[in-house]
Design an enzyme around this catalytic site. Structure first.
Site, PDB file in Angstrom:
ATOM      1  N   LYS A 172       0.942  -1.098   0.188  1.00  0.00           N
ATOM      2  CA  LYS A 172      -0.043   0.122  -0.112  1.00  0.00           C
ATOM      3  C   LYS A 172       0.796   1.351  -0.002  1.00  0.00           C
ATOM      4  CE  LYS A 172      -3.780  -2.171   2.565  1.00  0.00           C
ATOM      5  NZ  LYS A 172      -4.349  -2.166   3.726  1.00  0.00           N
ATOM      6  N   ARG A 181     -13.924  -7.184   7.908  1.00  0.00           N
ATOM      7  CA  ARG A 181     -15.124  -6.312   7.560  1.00  0.00           C
ATOM      8  C   ARG A 181     -16.050  -7.038   6.787  1.00  0.00           C
ATOM      9  NH1 ARG A 181     -10.938  -1.750   6.402  1.00  0.00           N
ATOM     10  NH2 ARG A 181      -9.930  -3.687   5.820  1.00  0.00           N
TER      11      ARG A 181
HETATM   12  P1  ADP Z   1      -3.295  -4.918   5.915  1.00  0.00           P
HETATM   13  O1  ADP Z   1      -2.381  -4.012   4.946  1.00  0.00           O
HETATM   14  O2  ADP Z   1      -2.632  -6.214   6.309  1.00  0.00           O
HETATM   15  O3  ADP Z   1      -4.697  -5.188   5.432  1.00  0.00           O
HETATM   16  P2  ADP Z   1      -4.290  -2.935   7.759  1.00  0.00           P
HETATM   17  O4  ADP Z   1      -3.534  -2.159   8.741  1.00  0.00           O
HETATM   18  O5  ADP Z   1      -5.133  -2.337   6.751  1.00  0.00           O
HETATM   19  O6  ADP Z   1      -3.347  -4.193   7.187  1.00  0.00           O
HETATM   20  O7  ADP Z   1      -5.234  -3.941   8.615  1.00  0.00           O
HETATM   21  C1  ADP Z   1      -4.628  -4.929   9.569  1.00  0.00           C
HETATM   22  C2  ADP Z   1      -5.933  -5.806   9.919  1.00  0.00           C
HETATM   23  O8  ADP Z   1      -7.015  -5.141  10.654  1.00  0.00           O
HETATM   24  C3  ADP Z   1      -6.681  -6.567   8.891  1.00  0.00           C
HETATM   25  O9  ADP Z   1      -6.947  -7.706   9.317  1.00  0.00           O
HETATM   26  C4  ADP Z   1      -7.881  -5.682   8.659  1.00  0.00           C
HETATM   27  O10 ADP Z   1      -8.812  -6.682   7.906  1.00  0.00           O
HETATM   28  C5  ADP Z   1      -8.284  -5.500   9.963  1.00  0.00           C
HETATM   29  N1  ADP Z   1      -8.957  -4.143  10.109  1.00  0.00           N
HETATM   30  C6  ADP Z   1      -8.755  -3.042   9.180  1.00  0.00           C
HETATM   31  N2  ADP Z   1      -9.536  -1.884   9.400  1.00  0.00           N
HETATM   32  C7  ADP Z   1     -10.489  -2.746  10.329  1.00  0.00           C
HETATM   33  C8  ADP Z   1     -11.655  -2.248  11.090  1.00  0.00           C
HETATM   34  N3  ADP Z   1     -12.284  -1.053  10.667  1.00  0.00           N
HETATM   35  N4  ADP Z   1     -12.305  -3.110  11.666  1.00  0.00           N
HETATM   36  C9  ADP Z   1     -11.752  -4.230  12.083  1.00  0.00           C
HETATM   37  N5  ADP Z   1     -10.697  -4.786  11.575  1.00  0.00           N
HETATM   38  C10 ADP Z   1     -10.108  -3.911  10.522  1.00  0.00           C
END
Ligand code: ADP
Length: 161
Positions: free
Chosen positions: A41, A90
């Site tokens: 990302k 989600r």
């Molecule tokens: P990645 O780049 O691995 O997707 P993120 O930092 O975006 O890492 O997310 C880490 C974890 O947290 C993933 O399992 C993602 O699905 C979860 N996650 C992200 N946003 C939310 C949210 N709003 N509620 C619950 N879980 C979330």
């Protein structure tokens, strides 16, 4: 000791992530939030900034640590002696990607299990990507991230993130 890792980009950590890690922290004796050093990302915060923001966010949770890592997540789990990996799901955004990744991780490391927690209703539509977009456009994000993250995002916006 039952140890779990919770890996992600955390760019930055949000209340959605905190909801997942707080709930998981009631099940496991120790949780290690693993911040990817590199991610596919486009990242706004450096690894050190993402780790610092996450550390401050969980400072009141004694069984939760934050570390950065590079390379395979399954290797990070082994290094930390974790039996389980936590991920948040989600409703629309995550299932297929998580499923695919879980199958690959199972192949790489059959002894590591995956535990997915459903995102709470109020955070179903919260992603770090959308959050950064709203912050960039001057929207109110105070219900979605801790206060120190609001402040860090404000500084990045002024520095033209
Ligand atoms: P990645 O780049 O691995 O997707 P993120 O930092 O975006 O890492 O997310 C880490 C974890 O947290 C993933 O399992 C993602 O699905 C979860 N996650 C992200 N946003 C939310 C949210 N709003 N509620 C619950 N879980 C979330």
């Amino acid at each position: 000791m039952t140890i779990a890792i919770y890996p992600g980009s955390f760019d930055p950590i949000t209340n959605g992530h905190l909801d997942i890690v707080t709930r998981a922290g009631k099940v496991f004796e120790k949780i290690i939030i693993g911040v990817y050093e590199k991610s596919d990302k486009h990242l706004v915060f450096t690894t050190k900034e993402r780790v610092d923001l996450a550390r401050r966010a969980v400072a009141n949770l004694p069984n939760i640590e934050v570390k950065s890592f590079r390379g395979l997540t399954v290797d990070f789990a082994k290094q930390e002696k974790a039996q389980v990996m936590i991920r948040g799901l989600r409703m629309n955004a995550d299932f297929e990607k998580e499923f695919e990744m879980a199958m690959m991780n199972r192949k790489l490391s059959p002894e590591l299990d995956l535990l997915c927690l459903m995102a709470s209703q109020e955070y179903q539509f919260l992603s770090s990507t959308l959050l950064k977009e709203v912050a960039r456009l001057g929207g109110n994000i105070s219900d979605l991230v801790p206060e120190h993250v609001v402040e860090a995002l404000r500084k990045k916006v002024h520095g033209k993130m």
